[in-house]
Design a protein around this motif. Structure first.
Motif, PDB file in Angstrom:
ATOM      1  N   GLU A  24      -9.936  40.165 -81.238  1.00 57.42           N
ATOM      2  CA  GLU A  24     -10.219  39.760 -82.621  1.00 57.42           C
ATOM      3  C   GLU A  24     -11.223  38.603 -82.657  1.00 57.42           C
ATOM      4  OE1 GLU A  24      -6.314  41.759 -82.390  1.00 57.42           O
ATOM      5  OE2 GLU A  24      -7.082  39.987 -81.372  1.00 57.42           O
ATOM      6  N   LEU A  25     -11.086  37.657 -81.744  1.00 55.64           N
ATOM      7  CA  LEU A  25     -12.044  36.545 -81.681  1.00 55.64           C
ATOM      8  C   LEU A  25     -13.406  37.042 -81.205  1.00 55.64           C
ATOM      9  CD1 LEU A  25     -12.622  33.540 -81.992  1.00 55.64           C
ATOM     10  CD2 LEU A  25     -11.749  33.204 -79.662  1.00 55.64           C
ATOM     11  N   GLU A  26     -13.420  37.935 -80.215  1.00 55.05           N
ATOM     12  CA  GLU A  26     -14.686  38.517 -79.754  1.00 55.05           C
ATOM     13  C   GLU A  26     -15.394  39.244 -80.893  1.00 55.05           C
ATOM     14  OE1 GLU A  26     -13.382  40.946 -76.498  1.00 55.05           O
ATOM     15  OE2 GLU A  26     -13.616  39.324 -75.035  1.00 55.05           O
ATOM     16  N   ALA A  27     -14.637  39.923 -81.752  1.00 54.74           N
ATOM     17  CA  ALA A  27     -15.240  40.649 -82.877  1.00 54.74           C
ATOM     18  C   ALA A  27     -15.932  39.688 -83.847  1.00 54.74           C
ATOM     19  CB  ALA A  27     -14.183  41.480 -83.607  1.00 54.74           C
ATOM     20  N   VAL A  28     -15.355  38.503 -84.059  1.00 54.46           N
ATOM     21  CA  VAL A  28     -16.002  37.500 -84.914  1.00 54.46           C
ATOM     22  C   VAL A  28     -17.339  37.093 -84.310  1.00 54.46           C
ATOM     23  CG1 VAL A  28     -15.854  35.126 -85.797  1.00 54.46           C
ATOM     24  CG2 VAL A  28     -13.853  36.627 -85.898  1.00 54.46           C
ATOM     25  N   PHE A  29     -17.352  36.821 -83.003  1.00 49.62           N
ATOM     26  CA  PHE A  29     -18.595  36.411 -82.348  1.00 49.62           C
ATOM     27  C   PHE A  29     -19.605  37.555 -82.297  1.00 49.62           C
ATOM     28  CE2 PHE A  29     -15.817  33.158 -80.105  1.00 49.62           C
ATOM     29  CZ  PHE A  29     -16.230  32.124 -80.919  1.00 49.62           C
ATOM     30  N   GLN A  30     -19.152  38.776 -82.063  1.00 49.23           N
ATOM     31  CA  GLN A  30     -20.074  39.919 -82.052  1.00 49.23           C
ATOM     32  C   GLN A  30     -20.760  40.072 -83.403  1.00 49.23           C
ATOM     33  OE1 GLN A  30     -17.079  42.700 -80.346  1.00 49.23           O
ATOM     34  NE2 GLN A  30     -18.800  43.478 -79.152  1.00 49.23           N
ATOM     35  N   GLY A  31     -19.995  39.975 -84.479  1.00 45.17           N
ATOM     36  CA  GLY A  31     -20.588  40.075 -85.810  1.00 45.17           C
ATOM     37  C   GLY A  31     -21.580  38.966 -86.081  1.00 45.17           C
ATOM     38  N   ALA A 119     -28.900  27.425 -86.966  1.00 46.94           N
ATOM     39  CA  ALA A 119     -29.070  26.166 -87.697  1.00 46.94           C
ATOM     40  C   ALA A 119     -29.123  26.381 -89.206  1.00 46.94           C
ATOM     41  CB  ALA A 119     -30.338  25.459 -87.224  1.00 46.94           C
ATOM     42  N   VAL A 120     -29.186  27.626 -89.658  1.00 47.28           N
ATOM     43  CA  VAL A 120     -29.297  27.918 -91.091  1.00 47.28           C
ATOM     44  C   VAL A 120     -27.903  27.927 -91.721  1.00 47.28           C
ATOM     45  CG1 VAL A 120     -30.042  29.652 -92.783  1.00 47.28           C
ATOM     46  CG2 VAL A 120     -31.398  29.246 -90.709  1.00 47.28           C
ATOM     47  N   PRO A 121     -27.648  27.074 -92.719  1.00 44.44           N
ATOM     48  CA  PRO A 121     -26.302  26.968 -93.299  1.00 44.44           C
ATOM     49  C   PRO A 121     -25.710  28.301 -93.785  1.00 44.44           C
ATOM     50  CG  PRO A 121     -27.649  25.134 -94.027  1.00 44.44           C
ATOM     51  CD  PRO A 121     -28.564  26.077 -93.287  1.00 44.44           C
ATOM     52  N   GLN A 122     -26.505  29.148 -94.416  1.00 44.00           N
ATOM     53  CA  GLN A 122     -25.972  30.410 -94.929  1.00 44.00           C
ATOM     54  C   GLN A 122     -25.440  31.284 -93.796  1.00 44.00           C
ATOM     55  OE1 GLN A 122     -28.262  32.352 -97.947  1.00 44.00           O
ATOM     56  NE2 GLN A 122     -27.490  34.376 -97.403  1.00 44.00           N
ATOM     57  N   ASN A 123     -26.047  31.193 -92.616  1.00 49.36           N
ATOM     58  CA  ASN A 123     -25.593  31.998 -91.485  1.00 49.36           C
ATOM     59  C   ASN A 123     -24.245  31.532 -90.936  1.00 49.36           C
ATOM     60  OD1 ASN A 123     -27.842  33.587 -91.653  1.00 49.36           O
ATOM     61  ND2 ASN A 123     -28.958  32.513 -90.049  1.00 49.36           N
ATOM     62  N   ARG A 124     -23.831  30.348 -91.314  1.00 52.36           N
ATOM     63  CA  ARG A 124     -22.574  29.786 -90.812  1.00 52.36           C
ATOM     64  C   ARG A 124     -21.385  30.101 -91.710  1.00 52.36           C
ATOM     65  NH1 ARG A 124     -23.817  24.039 -88.186  1.00 52.36           N
ATOM     66  NH2 ARG A 124     -25.693  24.571 -87.058  1.00 52.36           N
ATOM     67  N   GLU A 125     -21.628  30.675 -92.876  1.00 56.94           N
ATOM     68  CA  GLU A 125     -20.556  30.878 -93.850  1.00 56.94           C
ATOM     69  C   GLU A 125     -19.430  31.770 -93.333  1.00 56.94           C
ATOM     70  OE1 GLU A 125     -22.409  32.199 -97.455  1.00 56.94           O
ATOM     71  OE2 GLU A 125     -23.267  30.223 -97.866  1.00 56.94           O
ATOM     72  N   ALA A 126     -19.753  32.830 -92.621  1.00 58.06           N
ATOM     73  CA  ALA A 126     -18.712  33.725 -92.101  1.00 58.06           C
ATOM     74  C   ALA A 126     -17.824  32.993 -91.097  1.00 58.06           C
ATOM     75  CB  ALA A 126     -19.341  34.955 -91.464  1.00 58.06           C
ATOM     76  N   GLN A 128     -17.205  29.713 -91.150  1.00 56.87           N
ATOM     77  CA  GLN A 128     -16.406  28.731 -91.885  1.00 56.87           C
ATOM     78  C   GLN A 128     -15.142  29.358 -92.451  1.00 56.87           C
ATOM     79  OE1 GLN A 128     -19.375  27.274 -94.593  1.00 56.87           O
ATOM     80  NE2 GLN A 128     -20.153  25.771 -93.130  1.00 56.87           N
ATOM     81  N   ALA A 129     -15.195  30.623 -92.807  1.00 56.30           N
ATOM     82  CA  ALA A 129     -14.004  31.323 -93.308  1.00 56.30           C
ATOM     83  C   ALA A 129     -12.928  31.432 -92.226  1.00 56.30           C
ATOM     84  CB  ALA A 129     -14.387  32.713 -93.813  1.00 56.30           C
ATOM     85  N   GLN A 130     -13.326  31.302 -90.964  1.00 53.46           N
ATOM     86  CA  GLN A 130     -12.389  31.355 -89.832  1.00 53.46           C
ATOM     87  C   GLN A 130     -12.099  29.956 -89.279  1.00 53.46           C
ATOM     88  OE1 GLN A 130     -10.955  34.164 -88.847  1.00 53.46           O
ATOM     89  NE2 GLN A 130     -12.118  35.412 -90.269  1.00 53.46           N
TER      90      GLN A 130
END
Length: 197
Positions: A24-31, A119-126, A128-130
């Protein structure tokens, strides 16, 4: 039946997840890697694929990723919540290192896009949900390899993530306890005389 603070013995968290671990953690990083690097998600794979999985064609650029380390802070915070029967919450922070190996004709391009896009804030949003965030990226390093008389372009980059971990344990409220108090008899003159010294 699981133990709690009234039964004694080892305590396990009330819920197995969160936090996410393993596949499940690997899937977050893959996405995340697919989304930020621009690679199709089916071309971002774990370094330990299922048996018999074929690598992509030599003219495709793809990524192998794996979690290299998870380091926890030295002192988690443990607090008691008296709601209901009571629980203890353990909160700590982890640092996670993920190695990304970009392989193929556009490997450097996708490695650089991953580094810069982190470094782009919008790319970090997913993330932050985790309860996660990107904290940095290492240098892009060339790791070219010759396979079947042909050179394969490979660039490695390590990403560092921070994560907040919370686990809840069944530590019940203390409802009563046998207590004995002993009071020594002290006269008011003893107290006054002691203060005069």
């Amino acid at each position: 039946m699981a133990n709690n603070s009234a039964t004694g013995g080892y305590l396990l968290p009330l819920l197995v997840s969160p936090p996410l671990e393993d596949a499940e953690l690997e899937a977050v990083f893959q996405g995340y890697i697919a989304g930020v690097s621009g690679l199709p998600s089916n071309l971002v794979r774990t370094r330990w694929p299922a048996a018999g999985a074929e690598p992509p064609a030599p003219d495709q650029t793809w990524c192998l990723m794996d979690i290299r380390s998870q380091a926890a802070d030295a002192a988690p915070a443990v607090t008691h919540d008296p709601a209901g029967e009571g629980t203890d919450s353990l909160v700590r922070h982890e640092s996670i290192e993920v190695l990304c190996s970009m392989i193929g004709p556009r490997a450097l391009r996708h490695a650089a896009q991953l580094r810069d896009g982190s470094a782009v804030p919008q790319n970090r949003e997913a993330l932050q949900a985790q309860d996660m965030a990107v904290t940095g990226a290492g240098p892009i390093q060339a790791r070219h390899e010759q396979v079947n008389q042909q050179w394969i372009r490979q660039y490695d980059i390590s990403l560092r993530f921070a994560r907040r971990v919370k686990r809840v344990y069944p530590v019940l409220n203390l409802l009563s306890a046998p207590v004995t108090t002993h009071a020594a008899s002290v006269s008011s003159t003893d107290f006054v005389n002691h203060l005069a010294d």
